[in-house]
Design a protein around this motif. Structure first.
Motif, PDB file in Angstrom:
ATOM      1  N   LEU A 156     -36.432 -74.621  44.859  1.00 32.40           N
ATOM      2  CA  LEU A 156     -37.174 -73.413  45.234  1.00 32.40           C
ATOM      3  C   LEU A 156     -36.296 -72.174  45.196  1.00 32.40           C
ATOM      4  CD1 LEU A 156     -39.728 -72.027  46.519  1.00 32.40           C
ATOM      5  CD2 LEU A 156     -38.725 -72.617  48.745  1.00 32.40           C
ATOM      6  N   THR A 157     -35.086 -72.271  45.764  1.00 30.70           N
ATOM      7  CA  THR A 157     -34.235 -71.087  45.942  1.00 30.70           C
ATOM      8  C   THR A 157     -33.184 -70.908  44.855  1.00 30.70           C
ATOM      9  OG1 THR A 157     -32.715 -72.345  47.371  1.00 30.70           O
ATOM     10  CG2 THR A 157     -34.550 -71.191  48.452  1.00 30.70           C
ATOM     11  N   LYS A 158     -32.834 -71.996  44.171  1.00 32.04           N
ATOM     12  CA  LYS A 158     -31.807 -71.968  43.118  1.00 32.04           C
ATOM     13  C   LYS A 158     -30.524 -71.257  43.602  1.00 32.04           C
ATOM     14  CE  LYS A 158     -35.208 -72.103  39.398  1.00 32.04           C
ATOM     15  NZ  LYS A 158     -36.330 -72.425  40.315  1.00 32.04           N
ATOM     16  N   PRO A 159     -29.932 -71.746  44.681  1.00 28.25           N
ATOM     17  CA  PRO A 159     -28.777 -71.054  45.261  1.00 28.25           C
ATOM     18  C   PRO A 159     -27.507 -71.235  44.444  1.00 28.25           C
ATOM     19  CG  PRO A 159     -29.119 -73.120  46.391  1.00 28.25           C
ATOM     20  CD  PRO A 159     -30.268 -72.975  45.424  1.00 28.25           C
ATOM     21  N   ALA A 160     -26.639 -70.233  44.529  1.00 31.16           N
ATOM     22  CA  ALA A 160     -25.306 -70.358  43.945  1.00 31.16           C
ATOM     23  C   ALA A 160     -24.373 -71.100  44.879  1.00 31.16           C
ATOM     24  CB  ALA A 160     -24.739 -68.971  43.629  1.00 31.16           C
ATOM     25  N   ALA A 161     -24.732 -71.146  46.183  1.00 35.19           N
ATOM     26  CA  ALA A 161     -23.898 -71.827  47.176  1.00 35.19           C
ATOM     27  C   ALA A 161     -24.789 -72.506  48.209  1.00 35.19           C
ATOM     28  CB  ALA A 161     -22.965 -70.837  47.866  1.00 35.19           C
ATOM     29  N   VAL A 162     -24.328 -73.652  48.684  1.00 33.45           N
ATOM     30  CA  VAL A 162     -24.985 -74.373  49.774  1.00 33.45           C
ATOM     31  C   VAL A 162     -23.956 -74.570  50.878  1.00 33.45           C
ATOM     32  CG1 VAL A 162     -26.045 -76.543  50.508  1.00 33.45           C
ATOM     33  CG2 VAL A 162     -26.644 -75.553  48.296  1.00 33.45           C
ATOM     34  N   VAL A 163     -24.351 -74.224  52.107  1.00 29.41           N
ATOM     35  CA  VAL A 163     -23.485 -74.427  53.274  1.00 29.41           C
ATOM     36  C   VAL A 163     -24.180 -75.423  54.198  1.00 29.41           C
ATOM     37  CG1 VAL A 163     -22.424 -73.370  55.308  1.00 29.41           C
ATOM     38  CG2 VAL A 163     -22.479 -72.126  53.129  1.00 29.41           C
ATOM     39  N   ALA A 164     -23.497 -76.515  54.506  1.00 33.16           N
ATOM     40  CA  ALA A 164     -23.989 -77.512  55.463  1.00 33.16           C
ATOM     41  C   ALA A 164     -23.227 -77.302  56.764  1.00 33.16           C
ATOM     42  CB  ALA A 164     -23.781 -78.924  54.937  1.00 33.16           C
ATOM     43  N   LEU A 165     -23.976 -77.017  57.848  1.00 34.42           N
ATOM     44  CA  LEU A 165     -23.380 -76.510  59.093  1.00 34.42           C
ATOM     45  C   LEU A 165     -22.807 -77.574  60.022  1.00 34.42           C
ATOM     46  CD1 LEU A 165     -25.762 -73.672  60.362  1.00 34.42           C
ATOM     47  CD2 LEU A 165     -23.408 -73.465  59.588  1.00 34.42           C
TER      48      LEU A 165
END
Length: 229
Positions: A70-79
């Motif tokens: 859906l968002t096609k992110p350049a980065a993913v952060v898992a908290l």
């Protein structure tokens, strides 16, 4: 972008609270999730002899794949608390490992350490205690005296005001900080009105309920102790 998301600004940064429980920052092209607790069924069986259907990892990764599509992110952060413990992180089956590797392809992936998964794990990406981007600081557990712009998880907040049925996982938001709901399955949750959680927020704060759409609801003011109690 999905019109069912809730749009807000935190410390000058535009964010979208997605109905799934993920956070998306459009200007930074960054997707953030918290408390995946992957492989919890394995840890429960190993430590307590409790047998749960072993599908929570697949369900969480499938939902994450949908949010990434859906968002096609350049980065993913898992908290943090991405895995239910370090041994659980080592127990992922081959298919889940392949899925996780595919999700990481072509983007930056940041694992923030949590209290469940402190230490290294071999699933690609980079590990750290905290991460900063766009005037926001991402960490696992909120710090009461943190500077404005803190994004965290850990508490698995839930809220359900009278008339809306059962409590739902929710984001908690005020002008200074944001706490994300748990993204994983088998995660339980803490009522947003509990003092340990409610005291982190100003009187004017929102619970953003997850589900079919992200629904913002004002939180009741924190309960105050009488001076002579």
């Amino acid at each position: 972008m999905n019109g069912d998301a809730f749009s807000f600004t935190l410390n000058g940064t535009h964010g979208l609270a997605l109905p799934s429980g993920a956070l998306f920052l459009p200007t930074e092209d960054l997707l953030c999730v918290s408390d995946l607790h992957l492989a919890k069924s394995e840890r429960m069986a190993r430590r307590r002899g409790v047998m749960l259907p072993p599908y929570e990892t697949r369900a969480a990764l499938d939902r994450l794949a949908q949010d990434i599509a859906l968002t096609k992110p350049a980065a993913v952060v898992a908290l943090g608390d991405s895995f239910d413990d370090i041994q659980a992180s080592e127990s992922l089956d081959r298919e889940d490992r392949i899925t996780l590797a595919r999700l990481q392809e072509g983007r930056r992936w940041v694992w923030i350490e949590g209290n469940h998964d402190a230490g290294s794990h071999a699933h690609g990406g980079e590990g750290c205690d905290e991460f900063t981007a766009a005037g926001l600081t991402f960490r696992h557990i909120a710090e009461p005296d943190a500077a404005p712009g803190e994004v965290s998880g850990h508490y698995h907040p839930k809220y359900g005001p009278p008339g809306l049925g059962d409590r739902r996982p929710c984001f908690l938001l005020d002008a200074r900080r944001l706490i994300l709901p748990a993204y994983g399955t088998y995660t339980g949750g803490l009522d947003a009105r509990e003092p340990v959680l409610r005291s982190l927020f100003a009187d004017r704060a929102l619970a953003v309920l997850t589900g079919g759409r992200a629904v913002p609801i004002p939180l009741p003011a924190a309960r105050r102790r009488a001076r002579n109690a």
